[in-house]
Design a protein around this motif. Structure first.
Motif, short mmCIF file in Angstrom:
data_model
loop_
_atom_site.label_atom_id
_atom_site.label_comp_id
_atom_site.label_asym_id
_atom_site.label_seq_id
_atom_site.Cartn_x
_atom_site.Cartn_y
_atom_site.Cartn_z
N SER A 169 0.86 -1.18 0.00
CA SER A 169 0.00 0.00 0.00
C SER A 169 0.89 1.23 0.00
O SER A 169 2.11 1.14 0.17
N PHE A 170 0.28 2.39 -0.20
CA PHE A 170 1.06 3.63 -0.21
C PHE A 170 0.21 4.77 0.32
O PHE A 170 -1.03 4.71 0.30
N ASP A 171 0.88 5.79 0.76
CA ASP A 171 0.22 6.96 1.33
C ASP A 171 0.16 8.05 0.26
O ASP A 171 1.17 8.62 -0.14
N ARG A 172 -1.05 8.33 -0.21
CA ARG A 172 -1.21 9.33 -1.28
C ARG A 172 -0.85 10.74 -0.82
O ARG A 172 -0.59 11.61 -1.66
N SER A 173 -0.86 10.96 0.48
CA SER A 173 -0.58 12.31 0.97
C SER A 173 0.91 12.65 0.89
O SER A 173 1.28 13.82 0.96
N LYS A 174 1.73 11.62 0.74
CA LYS A 174 3.16 11.85 0.67
C LYS A 174 3.63 11.96 -0.77
O LYS A 174 3.14 11.25 -1.65
N GLU A 175 4.56 12.85 -1.01
CA GLU A 175 5.11 13.02 -2.36
C GLU A 175 5.94 11.80 -2.74
O GLU A 175 6.69 11.25 -1.92
N LEU A 176 5.76 11.36 -3.98
CA LEU A 176 6.50 10.19 -4.47
C LEU A 176 7.87 10.63 -4.97
O LEU A 176 7.97 11.46 -5.87
N LYS A 177 8.91 10.05 -4.37
CA LYS A 177 10.28 10.41 -4.75
C LYS A 177 11.04 9.16 -5.16
O LYS A 177 10.93 8.11 -4.53
N ASP A 178 11.79 9.30 -6.22
CA ASP A 178 12.64 8.21 -6.70
C ASP A 178 14.04 8.43 -6.12
O ASP A 178 14.77 9.34 -6.53
N ILE A 179 14.41 7.60 -5.14
CA ILE A 179 15.69 7.77 -4.46
C ILE A 179 16.78 6.88 -5.04
O ILE A 179 17.88 6.80 -4.50
N ARG A 180 16.50 6.22 -6.15
CA ARG A 180 17.49 5.31 -6.74
C ARG A 180 18.60 6.10 -7.44
O ARG A 180 18.36 7.18 -7.99
N SER A 181 19.76 5.51 -7.44
CA SER A 181 20.85 6.06 -8.26
C SER A 181 20.70 5.55 -9.68
O SER A 181 19.92 4.61 -9.95
N ASN A 182 21.41 6.13 -10.62
CA ASN A 182 21.31 5.68 -12.02
C ASN A 182 21.71 4.23 -12.17
O ASN A 182 21.17 3.51 -13.01
N GLN A 183 22.66 3.76 -11.34
CA GLN A 183 23.09 2.36 -11.43
C GLN A 183 22.01 1.40 -10.95
O GLN A 183 21.97 0.24 -11.35
N GLU A 184 21.12 1.88 -10.10
CA GLU A 184 20.06 1.02 -9.54
C GLU A 184 18.82 0.96 -10.43
O GLU A 184 17.93 0.15 -10.20
N LYS A 185 18.78 1.81 -11.42
CA LYS A 185 17.61 1.83 -12.30
C LYS A 185 17.69 0.70 -13.31
O LYS A 185 18.63 0.63 -14.10
N LYS A 186 16.72 -0.19 -13.26
CA LYS A 186 16.69 -1.33 -14.17
C LYS A 186 15.25 -1.79 -14.39
O LYS A 186 14.34 -1.43 -13.64
#
Length: 761
Positions: free
Chosen positions: A637-654
């Motif tokens: 589940s997720f909290d819609r009230s919180k801003e969605l942030k992508d904290i991955r580094s470029n190396q972690e993106k796959k």
């Protein structure tokens, strides 16, 4: 023959020494050039906006409001102006008596005059042929054979017009009367096809006599012997009537003898036309580059397997909204829907059964409140001028066939030997089945139909319900063209306890169970897999616990957590996945959507998949996530009230796999398994989604094509047209000034000089 040619030469000289012939020619050049230039200009404008328009030849010459259909309407008016004086001029001046007293035969007079007008018609049609040749300069890979087909059809048409005009000219001494009479006859021949279509014997005669639509097939690229023979018969008929008319003026014959000769000659022509229009005597030549007017190779291979006639029975419910398609007045139009099949199945039998029964036509009941089915049916029969006794009652039709599973809709039953299959109409803009659905129905009569079994008993997705999460649209909705049952499959519900005891299913589907399987059910699934059965498993992240025992049989696991995708317009758990094109080509094969730059698949609430070590299956990811904006989270589940942030580094993106194809050899065949970490992608709501544009339906269809080893759905794809416009502003100006201005002015100036010079002499 020499006399005929001499008469033709004299007639041509008279024709070209009059301004009428030249005016008609100049007008045709301007009209055709204007139409051609306008269409080409629209294609050029679209091209400049970045649009690529393959099939440009068809768009210019045979498409909606294109060159050939427009010219067909204009030629209808020109020919009477040219033929009105062919014989009436001789009769009015008295020179016909000199011809009668000379050693010249009546047949030579008629053929000479007709040959002259044929040559002039050839000059007229060469204008259109000239535009076709010009197209080789403006369209890359232009379909010249398509253009040639249309030119041949139009030439035969105006030659038939000319024969009719010649006959009408022989009936009067007044040229204007001859022209008007010709127009009346042409109008009658175009109108007669709609007369008495509700009378069984008469409808075929009037439909054959009709000139309306005779050129459409050749304009669209199909030359057929029955249409060519039709024009030849019309030409011979009216030339023959002209011969009899002039011959009788030279002889003293009783009216009874004249009537018998006229009747006998017309009867012979009609009989010849009837025989030439029989399906077994018709020959075809498809002039299109991609053979668009012919069944695809796959459909032809199906039809060639029949060794006995197929019987098509059409059931028409007077209370159904599609009833008009099967009314007696529309039988000939309805049969044309099977024209491409009749080319290979000339002995195809078609009949119609009419009845009335309760239907799903809500509009009809809303417009007739308080009336029962019989009262409404009587009203409908009266409106359509059909005897009510022609329609079977509900009890009578049920003795023949039970149409309740078909909701008493308009439906056809195909029968061959001891097998029967339904061919339906659909709730879309086209209504009637196209080649894909029709060929699938024919093939079902020949092969063992693949059975798709959907497991029930654990609150799985239903194939009967219309709810958003269910699967009726994709599987059993008879009014949806692309449902599995309309594409060749049998779809049924399966109890796992009876899996190996009932009729064996070819594809077992486990769609998002929400309760655990019993040990007995798991054992049935294990046996099914060990025997090499094909399977499709779909599950949601929150219900993965219930499919894990089955996934363990496959050495696959559904990972914990769920996928999140960053989007400006959609919820963060709404995943737009991509097709792995390399793996798709190796596993599924060619698909129409692979030509697109990006293929999106909507998957609300999805998870990822992993293959366990030492797996017994070869696994290939078919659907994968977008690496840039999609990642996994541990929570469901997720909290819609919180801003969605992508904290991955470029190396972690796959990318992560969300659909895996598993294969292995079992008992000399390839076992095929599909695991999808989302059960919504083929739900009713996702298949009907308008935004964003996704390929869910195409993906689902090709999955089942893979399962059936390309048996169903039928592949009716054709190569994309390669003729595209290479016109530019310079070429458009050349056409505008050269064809529309300079050419007409040159002809007009030359003719004016010629006529003035002749007058001085």
């Amino acid at each position: 023959m020499k006399t005929t040619l001499r008469i033709a030469k004299i007639e041509l000289s008279q024709l070209f020494y009059s301004p009428v012939a030249w005016i008609v020619l100049i007008v045709l050049i301007v009209q055709s050039g204007w139409q051609y230039h306008n269409t080409l200009e629209r294609i050029y404008q679209a091209q400049e906006m970045g649009s690529i328009m393959p099939g440009s030849t068809f768009r210019i010459f045979a498409g909606f409001r294109s060159l050939f259909p427009q010219m067909q309407e204009y030629l209808y008016l020109y020919i009477p102006l040219l033929t009105m004086g062919l014989i009436s001029r001789e009769t009015n001046s008295g020179s016909i008596k000199l011809l009668y007293s000379s050693p010249i035969k009546v047949s030579e007079i008629i053929l000479g005059k007709y040959l002259a007008i044929m040559i002039y018609c050839l000059i007229l049609i060469s204008v259109l042929l000239g535009l076709g040749i010009l197209t080789l300069y403006t369209i890359k890979n232009a379909e010249f054979t398509l253009i040639l087909s249309g030119v041949i059809g139009l030439y035969l048409l105006i030659c038939a017009y000319a024969a009719i005009g010649l006959f009408m000219s022989s009936l009067t001494t007044y040229q204007v009367v001859a022209a008007i009479s010709t127009l009346v006859v042409l109008a009658a021949l175009n109108f007669v096809g709609g007369l008495w279509q509700d009378i069984e014997f008469v409808r075929d005669i009037t439909y054959f006599l009709s000139m309306s639509g005779r050129v459409e097939e050749s304009i669209n690229g199909l030359l057929s012997s029955n249409d060519i023979f039709y024009f030849i018969i019309v030409i011979v008929l009216f030339l023959g009537l002209t011969y009899l008319k002039l011959q009788f003026e030279r002889q003293t014959i009783s009216w009874m003898n004249k009537a018998l000769r006229y009747t006998g000659f017309i009867a012979v022509m009609l009989l010849t036309g009837y025989v030439s229009s029989l399906p077994q005597f018709i020959f075809y030549k498809d002039m299109t580059a991609n053979k668009n007017r012919t069944l695809t190779v796959g459909s032809q291979a199906i039809i060639q397997q029949f060794d006995e006639p197929v019987h098509i029975t059409t059931y028409v419910n007077l209370l159904d909204e599609n009833y008009s398609s099967g009314l007696p007045s529309g039988h000939n139009i309805d049969k044309k829907r099977f024209d491409m099949y009749l080319r290979y199945m000339p002995h195809l039998k078609m009949d119609y059964i009419y009845y009335w029964d309760h239907s799903t036509n809500e509009r009809l009941y809303k417009e007739n409140p308080g009336m029962n089915d019989e009262a409404i049916a009587r009203k409908m029969a009266k409106i359509n001028d059909i005897p009510f006794e022609k329609f079977l009652t509900p009890s009578q039709i049920k003795k023949q066939v039970d149409l309740m599973p078909e909701r008493n809709r308009f439906v056809r039953k195909l029968s061959y030997k001891n097998k029967e299959v339904f061919l339906r109409v659909y709730d879309d803009m086209f209504r009637h089945p196209n080649e894909k659905e029709t060929s699938a129905a024919f093939k079902r009569l020949l092969v063992q139909v693949p059975k798709v079994g959907f497991v029930t008993g654990h609150n799985e997705r239903s194939i009967q319900r219309t709810g958003d999460r269910d699967y009726q649209m994709a599987t059993k909705e008879i009014a949806f063209r692309y449902a599995l049952i309309n594409q060749g499959f049998d779809v049924l519900a399966v109890d796992l306890k009876m899996l190996n005891q009932e009729n064996k299913v070819n594809i077992l589907v486990i769609a998002d169970p929400m309760r655990p399987f019993s040990a007995e059910e798991l054992e049935s699934v294990k046996q099914y897999l060990e025997q090499g059965g094909n399977m499709m498993i779909l599950a949601e992240p929150e219900n993965k616990l219930y499919v894990e025992p089955i996934l363990r049989f496959l050495d696959v696991q559904m990972d914990d957590g769920m996928l999140i995708q960053k989007s400006e317009n959609y919820e963060r758990d709404f995943i737009l996945a991509n097709v792995s094109k390399t793996n798709w080509l190796k596993t599924i094969g060619e698909s129409s959507f692979l030509n697109q730059d990006s293929v999106l698949v909507s998957m609300p609430s999805a998870a990822t998949l992993s293959v366990l070590p030492n797996a017994r299956f070869a696994a290939k990811p078919l659907l994968v996530t977008q690496a840039v904006n999609t990642w996994k989270q541990a929570e469901l589940s997720f909290d819609r009230s919180k801003e969605l942030k992508d904290i991955r580094s470029n190396q972690e993106k796959k990318s992560f796999p969300v659909a895996l194809a598993l294969t292995r050899p079992v008992k000399n065949k390839e076992q095929r398994i599909l695991v999808v970490a989302d059960a919504d992608f083929m739900s009713n709501s996702e298949l009907m989604r308008q935004s964003p544009r996704t390929a869910n339906f195409s993906i689902m269809t090709d999955f089942f094509r893979w399962f059936s080893h390309n048996e169903f759905p039928i592949d009716t794809t054709r190569p994309e047209p390669t003729d595209v416009s290479n016109v530019n502003a310079t070429k458009l100006d050349f056409i505008k000034w050269g064809w529309l201005i300079l050419l007409p002015l040159f002809i007009a100036g030359s003719v004016t000089w010629l006529l003035l010079r002749r007058k001085r002499r």
